[in-house]
Design a protein around this motif. Structure first.
Motif, short mmCIF file in Angstrom:
data_model
loop_
_atom_site.label_atom_id
_atom_site.label_comp_id
_atom_site.label_asym_id
_atom_site.label_seq_id
_atom_site.Cartn_x
_atom_site.Cartn_y
_atom_site.Cartn_z
N UNK A 189 7.30 -3.40 -8.02
CA UNK A 189 7.16 -4.36 -8.87
C UNK A 189 8.29 -4.78 -9.65
N UNK A 190 9.34 -4.74 -9.08
CA UNK A 190 10.97 -5.11 -9.39
C UNK A 190 11.19 -4.40 -10.49
N UNK A 191 10.88 -3.04 -10.65
CA UNK A 191 11.24 -2.11 -11.68
C UNK A 191 10.54 -2.10 -12.96
N UNK A 192 9.41 -2.97 -12.85
CA UNK A 192 8.43 -3.16 -14.10
C UNK A 192 7.05 -2.31 -13.95
N UNK A 224 0.87 -1.25 0.08
CA UNK A 224 -0.05 -0.04 0.16
C UNK A 224 0.88 1.23 0.08
N UNK A 225 0.50 2.15 -0.99
CA UNK A 225 1.11 3.43 -0.95
C UNK A 225 0.35 4.39 -0.44
N UNK A 226 1.05 5.27 0.52
CA UNK A 226 0.28 6.52 0.92
C UNK A 226 0.65 7.50 -0.28
N UNK A 227 -0.40 7.96 -0.94
CA UNK A 227 -0.34 8.66 -2.02
C UNK A 227 0.15 10.33 -1.72
N UNK A 280 4.41 8.76 -7.78
CA UNK A 280 3.60 7.65 -7.70
C UNK A 280 4.21 6.32 -8.44
N UNK A 281 4.07 6.90 -9.98
CA UNK A 281 4.36 5.77 -10.74
C UNK A 281 5.62 4.88 -10.55
N UNK A 282 6.89 5.81 -9.94
CA UNK A 282 8.05 5.42 -9.66
C UNK A 282 8.02 4.38 -8.48
N UNK A 283 7.15 4.66 -7.71
CA UNK A 283 7.12 3.87 -6.65
C UNK A 283 6.50 2.58 -6.74
N UNK A 287 2.08 4.10 -14.78
CA UNK A 287 2.51 2.81 -14.00
C UNK A 287 2.30 1.58 -15.00
N UNK A 288 1.83 1.91 -16.30
CA UNK A 288 1.72 0.72 -16.80
C UNK A 288 3.01 -0.01 -17.58
N UNK A 289 2.97 -1.01 -17.80
CA UNK A 289 4.00 -1.45 -19.03
C UNK A 289 3.60 -1.27 -20.43
N UNK A 290 4.32 -1.78 -21.23
CA UNK A 290 3.83 -1.77 -22.58
C UNK A 290 2.81 -2.62 -22.91
N UNK A 291 1.93 -2.15 -23.62
CA UNK A 291 0.33 -2.92 -23.88
C UNK A 291 -0.38 -3.17 -22.64
#
Length: 336
Positions: free
Chosen positions: A203-206, A186-189, A195-198, A226-230
């Motif tokens: 998620x292991x940098x992904x 859980x991330x305290x916004x 946020x996306x970097x956190x 925060x999304x990966x490609x596709x």
């Protein structure tokens, strides 16, 4: 009878208690004595005028109660049946008239408050994780506002389906609620600058395959990032306001991302689909895959306060309007 009326759109103060005529059923309709009504951001959107409706109107789109009268040609329900419904305005009242084909019979082991607390958000969670993006075992998923009524249900369901949830909340107390619902992280916004970097760090940098975003304007950019490609952004609400217009090329630049803005009504348009989704939700409640937490009960006269509490994020779990004054005394301990 007593009902809440909206005579002009605006803030919570436009929710006014009034005496109105008793509803009478037309062909194919039933009158239901309401035992409990769910309080949702959908109601806020109508109150604000974001979703337009002729004035005046009675808000509320999720209710449960007992059929007390039926009109000509009704075969789906009978007087005395216990029922619930969603996406039909008029539940902030003592009684409502409803198209009988949209009424969901309640199993004996599902009480009125549970039905009013779970039908709209439960069926929303159902189509989100089953249709808008079918969650697979092993998926890591971002859920914004993970301690809200919708967020708690989504977190439980994703975990039940074998997914891993990264949730966002605004306080440490809400973070604990999200973790108890199954969130792995859980991330305290308010405590992170990026946020996306956190999210990617957790998620292991992904990036992630999917983000479920019911917040809207305040989280949209971070959700895309925060999304990966596709990856897939499922934007199902706008609690913080509508997302401003944007250039679709952002989706290509982010890695051929997809964006869907779904609405529950399109996923329960057919009665058979409505009943199937409701049945699945009730079974999840029965099996404890979903635990419904009612944290606030308000009288009809307190509708404005319920909306204020909801919009200010002073609440967790589900809020209900309860016409029965005695029932309101059973307030959840966390309600102020």
């Amino acid at each position: 009878m007593r009902a809440i009326q909206v005579y002009e759109v605006g803030g919570p103060e436009v929710l006014r208690e009034a005496e109105v005529d008793q509803p009478r059923p037309g062909p194919g309709e039933a009158v239901v004595e309401i035992a409990a009504s769910g309080v949702n951001f959908l109601d806020v959107y109508y109150r604000e005028g974001r979703y337009s409706h002729p004035l005046p109107f009675t808000p509320g789109s999720e209710g449960a109660g007992t059929v007390v009268e039926v009109g000509p040609g009704v075969t789906d329900v009978a007087v005395g049946d216990r029922v619930g419904w969603v996406e039909i305005l008029g539940t902030y009242a003592e009684r409502a008239v409803v198209d009988s084909s949209r009424l969901v019979p309640l199993p004996d082991d599902i009480d009125f408050e549970t039905a009013a607390a779970v039908l709209l958000q439960g069926m929303t969670a159902h189509y989100l994780v089953k249709d808008a993006y079918p969650v697979q075992g092993g998926d890591t998923v971002l859920v914004h506002a993970a301690a809200g009524g919708m967020g708690l249900l989504l977190t439980q369901l994703i975990t039940h389906l074998g997914g891993r949830v990264i949730g966002t909340t605004s306080t440490t107390a809400k973070a604990e609620l999200a973790k108890r619902a199954g969130a792995a992280e859980v991330i305290l916004s308010s405590a992170v600058d990026d946020l996306a970097a956190e999210v990617k760090r957790l998620n292991g940098g992904q990036g992630l395959p999917v983000v479920f975003d019911g917040v809207g304007a305040h989280t949209f950019d971070a959700s895309l990032a925060s999304l990966r490609p596709r990856g897939h952004l499922v934007l199902f609400g706008a609690a913080s306001g509508a997302v401003p217009p944007f250039d679709p090329m952002r989706l290509a630049q982010g890695g051929s991302l997809t964006l869907i803005r779904p609405s529950l009504g399109h996923y329960i348009a057919d009665r058979s689909e409505l009943l199937r989704r409701a049945s699945d939700v009730f079974e999840w409640v029965r099996s404890k895959a979903l635990e419904v937490t009612v944290t606030g009960r308000y009288a009809l006269s307190e509708a404005a306060r319920a909306h204020s509490d909801l919009e200010a994020r002073r609440t967790t779990g589900k809020l209900l309007l309860v016409p029965d004054a005695a029932a309101v005394e059973r307030r959840g301990e966390t309600q102020s």
